[in-house]
Every structure is written in structure tokens, then in C-alpha cells.
Design an enzyme around this catalytic site. Structure first.
Site, PDB file in Angstrom:
ATOM      1  N   GLY A   1     -13.856  -5.462  -7.251  1.00  0.00           N
ATOM      2  CA  GLY A   1     -14.681  -4.126  -6.896  1.00  0.00           C
ATOM      3  C   GLY A   1     -13.618  -3.355  -6.110  1.00  0.00           C
ATOM      4  O   GLY A   1     -12.555  -3.922  -6.022  1.00  0.00           O
TER       5      GLY A   1
ATOM      6  N   GLU B   1      -8.149 -11.493  -2.975  1.00  0.00           N
ATOM      7  CA  GLU B   1      -8.337 -10.830  -4.033  1.00  0.00           C
ATOM      8  C   GLU B   1      -6.864 -10.445  -4.726  1.00  0.00           C
ATOM      9  O   GLU B   1      -6.610 -10.357  -5.799  1.00  0.00           O
ATOM     10  CB  GLU B   1      -8.901  -9.606  -3.417  1.00  0.00           C
ATOM     11  CG  GLU B   1     -10.521 -10.053  -3.233  1.00  0.00           C
ATOM     12  CD  GLU B   1     -11.247  -8.740  -2.465  1.00  0.00           C
ATOM     13  OE1 GLU B   1     -12.234  -8.943  -2.528  1.00  0.00           O
ATOM     14  OE2 GLU B   1     -10.482  -7.628  -2.200  1.00  0.00           O
TER      15      GLU B   1
END
Ligand SMILES: *[C@@H]1O[C@H](CO)[C@@H](O)[C@H](O)[C@H]1NC(C)=O
Ligand SMILES: *[C@@H]1O[C@H](CO)[C@@H](O)[C@H](O)[C@H]1NC(C)=O
Length: 268
Positions: A118, A139
Site C-alpha cells: 500500500g 517494506e
């Protein structure tokens, strides 16, 4: 660049780059569970368009990813796909295990086919701010190991320039002993204010999955994100920044009207 995409791709409408957000703002007051529906649809489409048999996947963090993982799990069951999943956070790891997907790591799978994650904000060049949930370092490592980095978001994350919609600043993970000098160095170089992120249900700062602190840098008037990206990372004590510059290949946006559109990095 996206040669391996199946025919399903045609489901996605291309985003009208700058006009769409304007239109969407006017309709916002009517939205209710629409954000969840938008996240769900974007997550589903990203999985349907990019996930195939025999892949190693990076699994991102945050609320939109829950829908993507649901979809991966369903497709693994229905189509008997052989997929391994590398998580970007404790949350992602739990999601993978709950859905009985095959958990792996970068030791065993340092090259990933696709990473899906996201974003807190996406600009018109597909630069991202990530890290509202504090998992930016892992991430970024996982995204950097993927041949294709795909982002899923809802319409509220779509901006022309960074900072337009996301008001909480750029997250920056720092070694705890360095948080004051890093705060001062950032303000001296680029202005604005970096603040230590405090925990909500605990006295004291948020501690990341890596045992570090997070600064949220509220910036003013920055346009050269490439330079900022590199310069902040060079400050001693900075572990990683939540700026993802030139990394996303494609972003899927779930829209309020129930459709999904996407934007590619090199499409404009
Ligand atoms: C914003 O930055 C640009 C160049 O980086 C400069 O020319 C402009 O004057 C700045 N605007 C404000 C309001 O500070
Ligand atoms: C952003 O900074 C990282 C180092 O932190 C670097 O590897 C990357 O190439 C930079 N991105 C751009 C587009 O300059």
C-alpha cells in the site's frame, strides 16, 4: 516492461492523471464504507493481474494489503498455485500465516517476482510516501528485491504532489540515540519540522519492528524529491526514509464509484 501480464489487464481503466482527484473531492461527503470497497477492489485487481503460478511474492503492510492477501489465498486454493510469500512486517507475517500461505524470507528468496504494498500518498510521477504504519524499512527492502513493485491504494491517496493529501509528513526511521541530531539536521537542510512519533497506548515513542524510532518530517515546498531522498539517507543515524522514489511500476486506485484505475510509471 509488463510483458507477463495476462489478458485480465483490460479490466483496469487508466487513471485520468490530474483531473480525477478534483472530481472525487466533490463526492467525498457521500462516502461511507466506500473506502473499504475501494481498497478491496484495488487489492483484488492487483493480485489478479500480477500474481501467477510459481512466484515468490513480497507482501506489504497496512489495511489495503489485507484484501490482497485474501485474494491470493483464494487463488492459491482455487487454482492450486505454488506461491511463496515474504512479509514486510510482523502484521504481514501474521496475515500470511493466518491464510495458510507459504512463508519465506529474503535468505531463501532474495529475488521476488512481484511485491504488492500500500501507500500513504502517491504523486503524479508515482513517487510514494509510505510508513504511516512504521514498517517502511522492511517494506523498502522487500520492494527493492522485486522485479515488479505494485501498489494498491484507494482514491484518497492520489495526489498531484506529495504533501497535498497526506499531512502527517515523511516517516524516517532512526537509530534511537540519533533522533535529536537527525531532527536538527533535517530541519537545517530542508526546513520543516521532524517530530518523534509517540505511541498511542504506551508512554514514550513508537518502537519499530527493528527496535528503532520514527520521525515524522512535516515538510514545506519540496519539489526535488530525488535529492531529498538521497540526502536524508546520508545523515548518520538515519536507517531509512518513507520516500519511495522511482520504485513503483504501477499503482491501482480503487475509486468511489466502485471501479479501479491504474497509473504506470512511464505512461506520461
Ligand atoms: C519553493 O521552492 C522553489 C524552488 O525550490 C522556490 O523557487 C520558491 O520560491 C519556493 N516557494 C516558497 C513559497 O517558498
Ligand atoms: C533514493 O535513495 C536510495 C538510497 O537511500 C537510493 O538507493 C535510490 O537510488 C534513491 N532513488 C533515487 C531515484 O535517486
Amino acid at each position: 516492461m509488463l510483458l507477463r501480464l495476462p489478458a485480465l489487464l483490460s479490466w483496469g481503466l487508466r487513471c485520468g492523471s490530474a483531473a480525477a482527484p478534483q472530481r472525487l473531492v466533490l463526492k467525498r461527503k457521500f462516502s461511507g464504507g466506500m473506502e473499504e470497497e475501494a481498497k478491496r477492489k484495488a487489492g483484488y485487481m492487483a493480485v489478479d493481474n500480477h500474481v501467477q503460478n510459481n512466484q515468490a511474492l513480497g507482501i506489504g503492510s497496512g489495511s489495503t494489503i489485507v484484501y490482497a492477501v485474501n485474494r491470493i489465498a483464494k487463488r492459491v486454493r482455487d487454482e492450486n498455485l505454488k506461491i511463496v510469500c515474504v512479509p514486510t512486517s510482523f502484521q504481514a507475517r501474521q496475515l500470511i500465516l493466518q491464510h495458510q500461505l507459504t512463508l519465506s524470507d529474503l535468505d531463501r528468496h532474495p529475488e521476488l517476482d512481484v511485491a504488492i504494498d500500500g501507500a500513504d500518498e502517491v504523486d503524479s510521477d508515482l513517487n510514494l510516501i509510505k510508513g504511516g504504519g512504521g514498517c517502511l524499512t522492511q517494506e523498502k527492502i522487500v520492494a527493492g528485491c522485486a522485479k515488479e513493485f505494485i501498489v494498491v491504494a484507494d482514491y484518497r491517496k492520489d495526489s498531484k504532489s506529495l504533501g497535498e493529501k497526506w499531512k502527517r509528513g515523511v516517516p524516517i526511521e532512526v537509530i534511537p540515540m540519533a533522533y535529536v541530531p537527525v531532527t536538527k539536521a533535517i530541519a537545517a537542510k530542508f526546513g520543516g519540522a521532524a517530530e518523534l512519533r509517540m505511541a498511542a497506548n504506551k508512554a514514550g515513542p513508537v518502537v519499530t519492528d527493528n527496535g528503532n524510532f520514527i520521525l515524522d518530517w512535516k515538510f514545506n515546498n519540496i519539489s526535488d524529491w530525488k535529492n531529498v531522498n538521497v540526502s536524508i539517507k546520508m545523515i548518520p543515524g538515519v536507517v531509512e526514509t518513507g520516500l519511495f522514489i522511482d520504485m513503483a511500476e504501477r499503482v491501482y486506485f480503487g475509486l468511489e464509484d466502485g471501479s479501479v484505475c491504474f497509473r504506470d510509471r512511464h505512461s506520461h
